[in-house]
Design a protein around this motif. Structure first.
Motif, short mmCIF file in Angstrom:
data_model
loop_
_atom_site.label_atom_id
_atom_site.label_comp_id
_atom_site.label_asym_id
_atom_site.label_seq_id
_atom_site.Cartn_x
_atom_site.Cartn_y
_atom_site.Cartn_z
N PHE A 157 0.79 -1.19 -0.01
CA PHE A 157 -0.14 0.06 0.09
C PHE A 157 0.67 1.10 0.02
CE2 PHE A 157 -3.23 -3.02 1.20
CZ PHE A 157 -4.42 -2.52 0.60
N ARG A 158 2.27 1.03 0.03
CA ARG A 158 2.98 2.14 0.12
C ARG A 158 3.18 2.92 -1.17
NH1 ARG A 158 7.28 -1.09 3.69
NH2 ARG A 158 7.03 -2.36 1.93
N GLN A 159 2.71 2.20 -2.40
CA GLN A 159 2.57 2.89 -3.68
C GLN A 159 1.28 3.92 -3.95
OE1 GLN A 159 0.96 -0.13 -6.66
NE2 GLN A 159 1.22 -1.34 -4.83
N TYR A 160 0.51 3.95 -2.93
CA TYR A 160 -0.75 5.05 -3.00
C TYR A 160 -0.64 6.29 -2.42
CZ TYR A 160 -2.94 0.37 -4.69
OH TYR A 160 -3.04 -0.73 -5.26
N ASP A 161 -1.28 7.23 -2.94
CA ASP A 161 -1.32 8.48 -2.27
C ASP A 161 -2.09 8.21 -0.95
OD1 ASP A 161 -1.84 10.88 -1.28
OD2 ASP A 161 -2.62 11.90 -3.14
N LEU A 162 -1.27 8.51 0.29
CA LEU A 162 -1.93 8.42 1.67
C LEU A 162 -3.23 8.98 1.91
CD1 LEU A 162 1.24 8.03 3.84
CD2 LEU A 162 -0.37 6.18 3.46
N ASP A 163 -3.28 10.24 1.39
CA ASP A 163 -4.40 10.96 1.55
C ASP A 163 -5.46 11.16 0.24
OD1 ASP A 163 -3.39 12.21 3.67
OD2 ASP A 163 -1.87 13.09 2.57
N ALA A 164 -5.33 10.06 -0.53
CA ALA A 164 -6.51 9.91 -1.52
C ALA A 164 -7.38 8.63 -0.77
CB ALA A 164 -5.86 9.43 -2.83
N PRO A 165 -8.55 8.65 -1.40
CA PRO A 165 -9.63 7.68 -0.79
C PRO A 165 -8.84 6.23 -0.66
CG PRO A 165 -10.67 8.98 -2.08
CD PRO A 165 -9.39 9.57 -2.53
N PHE A 166 -9.56 5.29 0.31
CA PHE A 166 -8.82 3.97 0.16
C PHE A 166 -9.06 3.31 -1.11
CE2 PHE A 166 -8.96 -0.38 1.17
CZ PHE A 166 -8.12 -0.81 1.84
N PRO A 167 -8.05 2.70 -1.37
CA PRO A 167 -7.90 2.08 -2.76
C PRO A 167 -8.81 0.79 -2.71
CG PRO A 167 -5.79 1.66 -1.71
CD PRO A 167 -6.42 2.59 -0.85
N GLN A 168 -10.07 0.86 -3.12
CA GLN A 168 -10.92 -0.26 -2.85
C GLN A 168 -10.37 -1.50 -3.91
OE1 GLN A 168 -13.40 -0.89 -0.94
NE2 GLN A 168 -13.10 0.99 0.00
N GLN A 169 -9.74 -0.99 -4.95
CA GLN A 169 -9.24 -2.16 -6.08
C GLN A 169 -8.11 -3.15 -5.67
OE1 GLN A 169 -8.81 1.33 -6.19
NE2 GLN A 169 -6.61 1.64 -6.95
N ALA A 170 -7.73 -2.63 -4.33
CA ALA A 170 -6.62 -3.82 -3.77
C ALA A 170 -7.43 -4.92 -3.12
CB ALA A 170 -6.02 -2.80 -2.36
N LEU A 171 -8.73 -4.96 -2.96
CA LEU A 171 -9.51 -6.19 -2.58
C LEU A 171 -9.33 -7.27 -3.40
CD1 LEU A 171 -12.82 -5.06 -1.43
CD2 LEU A 171 -11.35 -6.48 -0.24
N ARG A 172 -8.97 -7.25 -4.76
CA ARG A 172 -8.62 -8.45 -5.68
C ARG A 172 -7.58 -9.00 -5.18
NH1 ARG A 172 -7.15 -3.87 -9.16
NH2 ARG A 172 -4.97 -4.09 -10.09
N TYR A 173 -6.69 -8.38 -4.65
CA TYR A 173 -5.41 -9.00 -4.11
C TYR A 173 -5.66 -9.94 -2.83
CZ TYR A 173 -2.99 -5.64 -7.14
OH TYR A 173 -2.69 -4.91 -8.13
N ALA A 174 -7.03 -9.96 -2.57
CA ALA A 174 -7.17 -10.62 -1.23
C ALA A 174 -7.83 -11.81 -1.45
CB ALA A 174 -7.97 -9.67 -0.06
N GLN A 175 -8.39 -12.14 -2.55
CA GLN A 175 -9.28 -13.42 -2.76
C GLN A 175 -8.50 -14.60 -2.39
OE1 GLN A 175 -12.29 -12.92 -4.08
NE2 GLN A 175 -11.77 -10.77 -3.64
#
Length: 453
Positions: free
Chosen positions: A314-332
């Protein structure tokens, strides 16, 4: 009927597990505690002196540099527990082993061996592995999906239990007068061919002292809860409130009864909890906040945050942008249930990534924070309200564990809620669980009764 009593386990995570990256900085903890067998023996003895039911060793088999110190270098559970077994007499010895990356025959043999070494004190915490990266350590390109993981787990556990029954209890007479070592009629092949495994058997080790080591389980997905209700005898979980604890308790025991024909008392619900004790409630709250801020940091939490999401960074994302919901696909194929809770809460509250990570650090006051008397009251309340059957106490800081053992346990004993002496020599006996009947001996007895009619 025997009076229902609280059960206690001690979770040993050496130099610090998830959310406690800096626990090892406590000067009372050896920096190499996670690989120091003397440290484990010392704490198992403390648990035994306090009449705990068990010590519990967690495990996983995939790490990144962001994993907590205990995960980075730790002893294999059954090897560790075999060492502890020779220095203790009563406390149960529970270790984690995955069904996804172990063969049923080896698991059956290793736990039966621990049960013999400990004279009946072993327990298996059944997991399916939530760290998707584990697959790469076992010649697989990707981790099994949820349905496959839990399908394998159900068949795996039943096979292990069947292998433990390979020998009937009196199959080895070892009669020097007659020269008979084995009664071959009481040794049984399994000859199993199932959806996931084929096992011929028999196991090359006589039946364990407990009949079968105790089965523990900790999954919280729908499949995980079903597996626990089907095969679990002890259920490890988490609960933030009494209401949440009662809902889980009723759900698991309800499934056990309605779906699998079991009795509610056939399985024990044992959430993991942290306990913070002070001379006053305010002091305990201050200590809790101090430990939370000193044992973890935002940078560490951000690095570890991806574990539930297949260790997505998650360090690749802007900390102050909305939570990246697309990351859920990595949790399958990882800790999907936990990841969905995190992402769902972030969406509901409109949190940024920074706020979501901060929320993981900014927890409310724990339910078991206060004076020794207040903590004992709350532990007893949850138990008597049927939210739990007992607790797994996280060892945490040695000073706090010492206060729990020296101050809280005696209160619970004085109230008759917790034992003053062990009731049995086996883990199964101390947990109030019966010895399962050997499937072959039971069948033969039934045939003999029918023949007499």
């Amino acid at each position: 009927m025997t009076k229902r009593q609280l059960k206690l386990g001690l979770v040993l995570t050496g130099s610090g597990g998830p959310g406690n990256h800096n626990l090892w900085l406590d000067p009372e903890i050896p920096a190499n505690a996670s690989v120091d067998i003397d440290w484990y023996i010392e704490y198992a003895k403390k648990a035994e002196e306090a009449k705990f039911d068990l010590v519990f060793i967690v495990d996983s088999q995939y790490i990144t540099p962001d994993s907590p110190p205990h995960y980075l270098s730790r002893l294999e559970p059954l090897t560790l527990l075999s060492g502890v077994a020779t220095h203790t007499k009563h406390v149960g010895l529970v270790g984690t082993l995955t069904t996804s990356y172990n063969a049923p025959f080896n698991v059956a043999r290793r736990f039966a061996s621990l049960d013999h070494i400990s004279r009946g004190r072993s327990g298996w915490n059944v997991v399916t592995s939530g760290d998707a990266g584990t697959a790469g350590n076992y010649s697989l390109d990707e981790h099994y999906d949820y349905d496959t993981r839990y399908g394998r787990a159900s068949e795996h556990v039943k096979l292990v239990q069947a292998l433990w029954d390979s020998y009937e209890p009196d199959a080895l007479p070892r009669d020097r007068a007659t020269g008979q070592f084995l009664d071959a009629s009481k040794l049984h092949e399994l000859n199993h061919r199932g959806e996931y495994f084929s096992v011929k058997g028999p196991l090359n080790l006589e039946r364990p002292p407990q009949g079968r080591p105790v089965i523990f389980q900790a999954g919280d997905s729908e499949q995980g809860r079903d597996l626990g209700a089907e095969v679990g005898e002890g259920i490890f979980t988490h609960a933030a409130s009494l209401a949440q604890a009662k809902a889980f308790y009723d759900d698991i025991k309800g499934r056990a009864v309605s779906k699998y024909g079991r009795r509610p008392e056939d399985l024990l619900i044992l959430p993991g909890v942290g306990v913070i004790i002070g001379d006053t409630d305010d002091e305990a709250v201050d200590l809790e906040q101090h430990y939370r801020s000193s044992d973890h940091s935002f940078v560490q939490a951000l690095g570890e945050f991806g574990r539930s999401f297949g260790w997505h960074d998650f360090r690749q994302y802007d900390l102050d942008a909305p939570f990246p919901q697309q990351a859920l696909r990595y949790a399958q194929n990882s800790f999907r249930t936990q990841a969905e809770r995190i992402a769902g809460r972030a969406a509901e509250e409109g949190w940024t990534l920074r706020q979501t990570v901060q929320q993981s650090l900014r927890r409310d006051r724990g339910p078991f924070t206060g004076t020794a008397e207040a903590v004992a009251d709350r532990l007893q309340e949850w138990f008597e309200e049927r939210g739990v059957d007992g607790y797994n106490i996280h060892a945490g800081h040695p000073a706090q564990l010492g206060r729990f053992i020296d101050e809280v346990v005696p209160i619970l004993q004085d109230r008759g809620v917790f034992r003053a002496e062990y009731e049995a020599d086996t883990l199964r006996g101390n947990l109030g669980l019966g010895i399962p009947e050997n499937r072959y001996a039971g069948a033969q007895e039934e045939e003999a009764v029918l023949a007499e009619r």
